[in-house]
Design a protein around this motif. Sequence first.
Motif, mmCIF file in Angstrom:
data_model
loop_
_atom_site.group_PDB
_atom_site.id
_atom_site.type_symbol
_atom_site.label_atom_id
_atom_site.label_comp_id
_atom_site.label_asym_id
_atom_site.label_seq_id
_atom_site.Cartn_x
_atom_site.Cartn_y
_atom_site.Cartn_z
ATOM 1 N N GLU A 92 5.387 -2.785 4.900
ATOM 2 C CA GLU A 92 5.110 -2.146 3.619
ATOM 3 C C GLU A 92 5.212 -3.165 2.484
ATOM 4 O OE1 GLU A 92 3.948 0.427 0.905
ATOM 5 O OE2 GLU A 92 4.039 0.915 3.034
ATOM 6 N N SER A 93 6.187 -4.065 2.564
ATOM 7 C CA SER A 93 6.330 -5.093 1.534
ATOM 8 C C SER A 93 5.081 -5.967 1.452
ATOM 9 C CB SER A 93 7.553 -5.967 1.830
ATOM 10 O OG SER A 93 8.743 -5.214 1.794
ATOM 11 N N ALA A 94 4.469 -6.224 2.586
ATOM 12 C CA ALA A 94 3.265 -7.058 2.609
ATOM 13 C C ALA A 94 2.091 -6.390 1.915
ATOM 14 C CB ALA A 94 2.890 -7.392 4.047
ATOM 15 N N ARG A 95 2.149 -5.072 1.742
ATOM 16 C CA ARG A 95 1.052 -4.357 1.085
ATOM 17 C C ARG A 95 1.244 -4.248 -0.428
ATOM 18 N NH1 ARG A 95 1.009 -1.509 6.174
ATOM 19 N NH2 ARG A 95 2.672 -0.086 5.532
ATOM 20 N N PRO A 130 14.041 -7.412 9.424
ATOM 21 C CA PRO A 130 12.970 -7.438 8.415
ATOM 22 C C PRO A 130 11.872 -6.407 8.641
ATOM 23 C CG PRO A 130 12.675 -9.240 9.959
ATOM 24 C CD PRO A 130 13.968 -8.555 10.337
ATOM 25 N N TYR A 131 11.768 -5.869 9.865
ATOM 26 C CA TYR A 131 10.680 -4.938 10.168
ATOM 27 C C TYR A 131 11.229 -3.706 10.871
ATOM 28 C CZ TYR A 131 7.627 -8.768 8.918
ATOM 29 O OH TYR A 131 7.006 -9.780 8.232
ATOM 30 N N CYS A 149 23.577 0.616 4.302
ATOM 31 C CA CYS A 149 23.361 0.609 5.755
ATOM 32 C C CYS A 149 22.400 1.754 6.083
ATOM 33 C CB CYS A 149 24.686 0.782 6.491
ATOM 34 S SG CYS A 149 25.943 -0.422 5.999
ATOM 35 N N CYS A 150 21.125 1.439 6.136
ATOM 36 C CA CYS A 150 20.149 2.498 6.310
ATOM 37 C C CYS A 150 18.788 1.885 6.579
ATOM 38 C CB CYS A 150 20.075 3.374 5.058
ATOM 39 S SG CYS A 150 19.609 2.446 3.573
ATOM 40 N N LEU A 151 17.790 2.747 6.679
ATOM 41 C CA LEU A 151 16.403 2.333 6.780
ATOM 42 C C LEU A 151 15.834 2.261 5.369
ATOM 43 C CD1 LEU A 151 13.728 1.795 8.272
ATOM 44 C CD2 LEU A 151 13.428 4.278 8.427
ATOM 45 N N LEU A 152 15.568 1.052 4.890
ATOM 46 C CA LEU A 152 15.034 0.874 3.539
ATOM 47 C C LEU A 152 13.513 0.766 3.618
ATOM 48 C CD1 LEU A 152 17.464 -1.532 1.638
ATOM 49 C CD2 LEU A 152 16.967 0.853 1.151
ATOM 50 N N ASP A 153 12.866 1.878 3.962
ATOM 51 C CA ASP A 153 11.413 1.904 4.000
ATOM 52 C C ASP A 153 10.879 2.402 2.669
ATOM 53 O OD1 ASP A 153 12.132 4.531 4.095
ATOM 54 O OD2 ASP A 153 10.951 5.042 5.871
ATOM 55 N N ILE A 154 9.577 2.630 2.593
ATOM 56 C CA ILE A 154 8.967 3.024 1.340
ATOM 57 C C ILE A 154 9.533 4.349 0.843
ATOM 58 C CG2 ILE A 154 7.055 4.081 2.615
ATOM 59 C CD1 ILE A 154 6.833 2.495 -0.878
ATOM 60 N N LYS A 207 1.432 -5.551 -4.324
ATOM 61 C CA LYS A 207 0.534 -6.428 -5.074
ATOM 62 C C LYS A 207 1.317 -7.058 -6.233
ATOM 63 C CE LYS A 207 -3.737 -3.901 -4.050
ATOM 64 N NZ LYS A 207 -3.227 -3.441 -2.787
ATOM 65 N N PRO A 208 1.606 -8.369 -6.169
ATOM 66 C CA PRO A 208 1.346 -9.292 -5.059
ATOM 67 C C PRO A 208 2.262 -9.005 -3.864
ATOM 68 C CG PRO A 208 2.626 -10.375 -6.766
ATOM 69 C CD PRO A 208 2.256 -9.046 -7.316
ATOM 70 N N PRO A 209 1.869 -9.456 -2.679
ATOM 71 C CA PRO A 209 2.631 -9.103 -1.463
ATOM 72 C C PRO A 209 3.988 -9.793 -1.405
ATOM 73 C CG PRO A 209 0.884 -10.655 -0.946
ATOM 74 C CD PRO A 209 0.684 -10.260 -2.370
ATOM 75 N N ARG A 210 4.924 -9.150 -0.695
ATOM 76 C CA ARG A 210 6.241 -9.720 -0.400
ATOM 77 C C ARG A 210 6.308 -9.949 1.110
ATOM 78 N NH1 ARG A 210 9.077 -10.577 -5.258
ATOM 79 N NH2 ARG A 210 11.067 -9.863 -4.477
ATOM 80 N N HIS A 211 6.968 -11.014 1.505
ATOM 81 C CA HIS A 211 7.058 -11.340 2.923
ATOM 82 C C HIS A 211 8.332 -10.747 3.516
ATOM 83 C CE1 HIS A 211 7.220 -13.659 6.663
ATOM 84 N NE2 HIS A 211 5.932 -13.917 6.472
#
Length: 664
Positions: A166-169, A114-115, A496-501, A171-175
């Motif tokens: 990043e998901s937590a930022r 998740p992180y 299969c990867c890094l799903l970042d912003i 609006k509205p936030p995701r956990h």
Amino acid sequence: MSAMTGMDDASAVHAMNIRVAFAGKRDLGPQTELFAQRLDQVFTAIADVAARLSSRPVPGDAGETVLSAHEAILPGGAKGVGLTLLTGYADGADRIAAITWRRLGLGKLHAVFPYRHPPQPGDGPKPVYGWTHGPNITDPTYRVDLRAPPGLDSGFNDVTVLDGAESAREKPPRHGHLEQTRLLARWADVAVVAWDRKAAAGPGGTADMVALCLAKRTPMIWIDLTEPDLPVRQIFPGQLWADVHFGEFLHSLQEPGALELHAPAFNVMDLEEQLLPHYMPPGPPAPPQGSNGGHADAKSAGAHSGHAEPDMRVRYQNDLYPKPPKGWFLANLFAPLWSIAYKHPGNNQPSVSASVISGEVVLPDIHPMIASAFGQADERASAMGDAHRGTQIMILLIAPLAVLLATMPALHPSGKFFYVLAELVFILLAFFLYSSLVKFGSHTYWSDVRRLAERLRVLRATRPLAFDVADSRADPPATWTEWLARAVRRAAGPPCCLLDIAAKRYAIKFAQTDPEGILNHQVNYQAMTELRAGKLHERIHWFESKFFLLLIALLAGFLGWYLLGPTVGWGKPSAGVGAFIMIASAVIPVIAAIFMAIEGKFDLRENEKKAKALAEQFAKVSEQISDEANQSRDEELLREAALILLNDVDRWREGAIRRAPVNL
């Protein structure tokens, strides 16, 4: 286990795949050893179900099995069934499940974290660490080295790392943990949960996995942690009410007798029967008998057999599609007729906002199996559509030609034999073309392959963001196109990867600007369709008017000559002129009727209006994505665009009867 040959090759892509998602409690206490034994039993049972499922015969096809059907449509991969465990690899039950799976050698191990590790200078495209906790990543206890995970003798086969911080930022936030659980539930064919019958203590817990699987109707195998002997139960949401709610389900488990009703003891045969409708390929419909002793209509017959597409006889030829019939090459010869009539609207271009169709095309990691399947389907559907429509036009054009040949002996009596012979040849050609189209069911096949292409186009756009339009419900596919699409989806699996912003923005930009995609491409395509349909309508109307005026002029001229000719010294019209007028009187109305038939057959006015409305819908969605910076909102917009596209092609397919070959 012989039916699962090739499962030990964990790096290969299998044509038939079963993904098992696991979620469980971290602290098992004294039950840890017994829990590991239960997991061993459950995973072995799932492998047995996979073997039994793969060897099930396909009704009506001697020697074909569920596995061979998958391998025929997706050739070139590893043999046997591919099993994959999706796990968060957190300490406790998750890690025990992964270690047990690897020890049993059942297949791939796909870890979802998740992180992500905080960005560091010199980071490559692949993540090195995943974090099982967050978002304040300070304790290395929760850091997992993806190259050498603790407890395993080698690394994971596949890894997906989310950016929970990043998901937590948003609006509205995701956990972050709930995002992880969502991904596991989306891609699971069956879930294994170690659950204590309690609501989640925090977002993304095991109870949330149960809730998501209930909503999606994914079968679950439940290791019940509330009893000392850890009984194994089964939860099949498909046997519950369609709108079952987690709170209602949780409360019912406390009522006497409800436990055995909603979650009886696990049975291998029951799980096999739950999965079978998802994997069994469609076959010839078995229509019910009507009250008059005959068969009911084809649509009802298809629904009765579990495969709603009537008249389809899928026979795999080492690709995704049935083999065209003998003589179909003639239909391809007439494909240019449609191109000439429809695809060249002159120098005009659709009026589309530059802000909608502009933008640099970026390409995320598209799974080669999806790319190949989409390419085949799109190319086949386009060629089939041109051939079908061109042949329809050719059959229609033969009618005035036959009338012309039938009336020519009035003008040229000595050639009567050859005119009759030519007329017979053209009529036989029309009959042969018509028979080929009807026998092959070309209008049904063409619309089905087009639907498959659009379904794969959608998957191509959404899979890099780890979702699909089929995520909301796991009901068995009702059509062969959906069955094929889901087979491709299961073979590809989640990204299969890094799903970042950055990766998400990259994938969203791709889905928006892709020249073969579901947004800007659709804006341009629908605008071009509106233009082409309108231009063809104008051309047909122009020809209708001109032929009508020509016929009026010929008839008026002949009557004037007949009445006034003797007065001015011309005499009455000769027999040849009379024969010419007779031919024109017979042929020109038929030509006018053909133009009207073409316009009605291809729904030009309706398609023009529909294309305009669709272009506006896609443009609106695209503009909203351009204005938004919220990843979850953008994903919802992409899902909306995907559903607009699929709903449109489904409505188009319902009109296949109007695209049936013209009657002779």
